[in-house]
Scaffold this motif. Sequence first.
Motif, PDB file in Angstrom:
ATOM      1  N   PRO A  50       5.275  -1.030  -2.860  1.00  0.00           N
ATOM      2  CA  PRO A  50       6.070  -1.597  -1.765  1.00  0.00           C
ATOM      3  C   PRO A  50       5.180  -2.437  -0.849  1.00  0.00           C
ATOM      4  N   VAL A  51       5.789  -3.379  -0.171  1.00  0.00           N
ATOM      5  CA  VAL A  51       5.047  -4.321   0.659  1.00  0.00           C
ATOM      6  C   VAL A  51       4.156  -3.611   1.664  1.00  0.00           C
ATOM      7  N   TYR A  52       4.676  -2.583   2.335  1.00  0.00           N
ATOM      8  CA  TYR A  52       3.877  -1.899   3.347  1.00  0.00           C
ATOM      9  C   TYR A  52       2.678  -1.180   2.731  1.00  0.00           C
ATOM     10  N   VAL A  53       2.813  -0.654   1.527  1.00  0.00           N
ATOM     11  CA  VAL A  53       1.692   0.003   0.851  1.00  0.00           C
ATOM     12  C   VAL A  53       0.700  -1.051   0.377  1.00  0.00           C
ATOM     13  N   ALA A  54       1.203  -2.127  -0.195  1.00  0.00           N
ATOM     14  CA  ALA A  54       0.328  -3.209  -0.651  1.00  0.00           C
ATOM     15  C   ALA A  54      -0.492  -3.768   0.506  1.00  0.00           C
ATOM     16  N   SER A  55       0.140  -3.941   1.650  1.00  0.00           N
ATOM     17  CA  SER A  55      -0.557  -4.476   2.817  1.00  0.00           C
ATOM     18  C   SER A  55      -1.692  -3.557   3.258  1.00  0.00           C
ATOM     19  N   VAL A  56      -1.423  -2.266   3.281  1.00  0.00           N
ATOM     20  CA  VAL A  56      -2.441  -1.289   3.679  1.00  0.00           C
ATOM     21  C   VAL A  56      -3.603  -1.301   2.684  1.00  0.00           C
ATOM     22  N   LEU A  57      -3.296  -1.346   1.398  1.00  0.00           N
ATOM     23  CA  LEU A  57      -4.357  -1.347   0.388  1.00  0.00           C
ATOM     24  C   LEU A  57      -5.174  -2.635   0.445  1.00  0.00           C
ATOM     25  N   GLU A  58      -4.514  -3.757   0.631  1.00  0.00           N
ATOM     26  CA  GLU A  58      -5.247  -5.023   0.752  1.00  0.00           C
ATOM     27  C   GLU A  58      -6.168  -4.993   1.968  1.00  0.00           C
ATOM     28  N   THR A  59      -5.669  -4.474   3.066  1.00  0.00           N
ATOM     29  CA  THR A  59      -6.489  -4.379   4.277  1.00  0.00           C
ATOM     30  C   THR A  59      -7.672  -3.457   4.033  1.00  0.00           C
ATOM     31  N   SER A  60      -7.451  -2.358   3.358  1.00  0.00           N
ATOM     32  CA  SER A  60      -8.521  -1.426   3.040  1.00  0.00           C
ATOM     33  C   SER A  60      -9.608  -2.124   2.219  1.00  0.00           C
ATOM     34  N   ARG A  61      -9.200  -2.831   1.192  1.00  0.00           N
ATOM     35  CA  ARG A  61     -10.156  -3.553   0.345  1.00  0.00           C
ATOM     36  C   ARG A  61     -10.955  -4.571   1.167  1.00  0.00           C
ATOM     37  N   VAL A  78     -11.326   3.528   4.130  1.00  0.00           N
ATOM     38  CA  VAL A  78     -10.859   4.714   3.397  1.00  0.00           C
ATOM     39  C   VAL A  78      -9.737   5.407   4.154  1.00  0.00           C
ATOM     40  N   THR A  79      -9.910   5.606   5.443  1.00  0.00           N
ATOM     41  CA  THR A  79      -8.857   6.285   6.199  1.00  0.00           C
ATOM     42  C   THR A  79      -7.578   5.458   6.211  1.00  0.00           C
ATOM     43  N   HIS A  80      -7.714   4.158   6.301  1.00  0.00           N
ATOM     44  CA  HIS A  80      -6.539   3.278   6.293  1.00  0.00           C
ATOM     45  C   HIS A  80      -5.790   3.403   4.959  1.00  0.00           C
ATOM     46  N   ALA A  81      -6.527   3.393   3.869  1.00  0.00           N
ATOM     47  CA  ALA A  81      -5.894   3.542   2.553  1.00  0.00           C
ATOM     48  C   ALA A  81      -5.172   4.882   2.443  1.00  0.00           C
TER      49      ALA A  81
END
Length: 168
Positions: A50-61, A78-81
């Motif tokens: 989902p967009v909100y999960v993808a956004s969090v993972l991209e930010t984490s990376r 890591v905490t953000h992911a």
Amino acid sequence: MDTPPTLPAPLPFPAPLPWPVPDPRAHHFVAHCSDMHGLVVDLVVPERAPVYVASVLETSRELIRHSYYRYEFTTVAVTHALFGLERALAERLAVKKPFQKLIEQAAKDGLITAGLADRLGAGRLLRNKLAHGDLTGSALTPVLAVSMASAAFDTVALLYPSPAAEAP
């Protein structure tokens, strides 16, 4: 009709912000900022996330990549992911439980492996230690951050499989 209140204008910075300089600790892991790309190349956001999960993972990376300039970004990454993953697990399992219980249920239901549950548990413990002041933001190296963040990426890939993964 009353007009809604407006926010005050932001205060100007006293001077222009300086360009970022490499964090000296980054040189223990990479020679140049461009080398950070190689560290995170395997952190691929699942296409069906989902967009909100993808956004969090991209930010984490991206936080891991930018830890070249601020070492503590590794721990924030890591905490953000994990925050995003907790929401994804709760949604996918359709329950509202503490993160530990979500991990346990996902493993019990066969959504994730026991090994992946252990990796997520280590991340959860890290997050809790940070929240309670038992660790500082410099607790993780970039390599360890990638390893821990990959547990979140791997879990999301299992929760939201690609069409190819679902094919018989």
